[in-house]
Scaffold this active site. Structure first.
Site, PDB file in Angstrom:
ATOM      1  CG  ASP A 106      -1.321  -0.811   1.134  1.00 47.79           C
ATOM      2  OD1 ASP A 106      -1.916  -1.962   0.956  1.00 47.79           O
ATOM      3  OD2 ASP A 106      -2.062  -1.058   2.611  1.00 47.79           O
TER       4      ASP A 106
HETATM    5  N1  URA Z   1      -0.860  -6.265   3.952  1.00 42.29           N
HETATM    6  C1  URA Z   1      -2.181  -4.210   3.926  1.00 42.29           C
HETATM    7  O1  URA Z   1      -2.658  -4.387   4.330  1.00 42.29           O
HETATM    8  N2  URA Z   1      -0.857  -3.924   3.448  1.00 42.29           N
HETATM    9  C2  URA Z   1       0.330  -4.764   2.694  1.00 42.29           C
HETATM   10  O2  URA Z   1       0.734  -2.943   1.979  1.00 42.29           O
HETATM   11  C3  URA Z   1       0.523  -5.319   2.384  1.00 42.29           C
HETATM   12  C4  URA Z   1      -0.014  -6.241   3.632  1.00 42.29           C
END
Ligand code: URA
Length: 247
Positions: A106
């Site tokens: 993310d």
């Molecule tokens: N899980 C998440 O919530 N975000 C990420 O970036 C990777 C795994």
């Protein structure tokens, strides 16, 4: 890259200059191996060594490229964003390769991101069949109790279905905040954030510290490094490709 290849030959094969021309480039102090300027054309370089000319990494013409990035928060995991946001490509040395990320983090997640031009390996590493394990360290609101940790480990039911068993450990706890280490073998969207919210502990900060056999080590945030031959071999092994083709 052949083990122990001479630097001027490596540069010539990579298309930087003719072999004679590469000697001049080296002697004029424009070439660094693993960050140290080298002026002897006969210096040997091996797989995993990072060769740069004028500060730009040079990749050998054959074989694939494999990089790890320690992604900072605020960058989108894509090599090109039509909306013009900051992307991981902005943090990346310019190369002639068409690199792509293996999976995503993310925008606000930090940590280990693998980038390669090896489509077959990438495809397998992302395929659920190979159960590649990813480890995250999350700072969360509140302190999860034993029941929360057990639920996360067993699996919780999210809107897109139940999560598979995970490894969970409470690493630290403070006043209204805790650090949790979570290892999952799935890669659903925002999965870790959703799992922790589900048990009542929203994530404040999330970082990925391991991806299959790879770990971040001491790589600084925003920095990249190439994988060693041993790391590439371990990844191929994790993807069920060991013993096939290049290592
Ligand atoms: N899980 C998440 O919530 N975000 C990420 O970036 C990777 C795994």
């Amino acid at each position: 890259m052949t083990e122990g290849e001479r630097l001027q030959k490596f540069l010539a094969r990579a298309g930087v200059a003719s072999r004679r021309g590469a000697e001049t480039v080296i002697e004029s102090g424009r070439v660094a191996v693993n960050g140290t300027v080298v002026t002897q054309p006969g210096t040997r370089v091996a797989a995993g060594d990072v060769v740069a000319v004028d500060g730009k990494p040079v990749l050998p013409p054959e074989g694939h490229a494999y990089f790890v990035l320690n992604k900072p928060a605020g960058y989108v995991t894509t090599m090109d964003d039509p909306q013009g946001r900051a992307t991981v490509a902005d943090l990346f040395p310019e190369t002639s390769r068409r690199l792509f990320s293996v999976g995503r983090l993310d925008r606000d997640t930090t940590g280990l991101l693998l980038l390669t031009d090896d489509g077959e390996l990438a495809h397998r590493l992302m395929h659920p069949r190979f159960h590649v394990r990813k480890t995250y360290v999350a700072e969360v609101d509140g302190v999860p109790d034993d029941a929360d940790l057990r639920a996360l480990a067993r699996g919780v039911t999210l809107d897109d279905g139940p999560t598979k068993p995970a490894e969970v450990e409470l690493v630290a706890e403070g006043a209204g905040v805790a650090t949790v280490r979570l290892t999952i073998a799935e890669g659903r969207k925002r999965q870790v954030r959703r799992m922790l919210s589900h048990v009542g502990h929203p994530v404040r900060a999330l970082t990925r510290v391991a991806f299959g056999p790879l770990t971040l080590g001491t790589l600084e945030e925003g920095a990249t490094r190439t994988l060693s031959a041993a790391e590439v071999a371990a990844l191929r092994d994790a993807a069920g490709l060991s013993g096939q083709g290049e290592a």
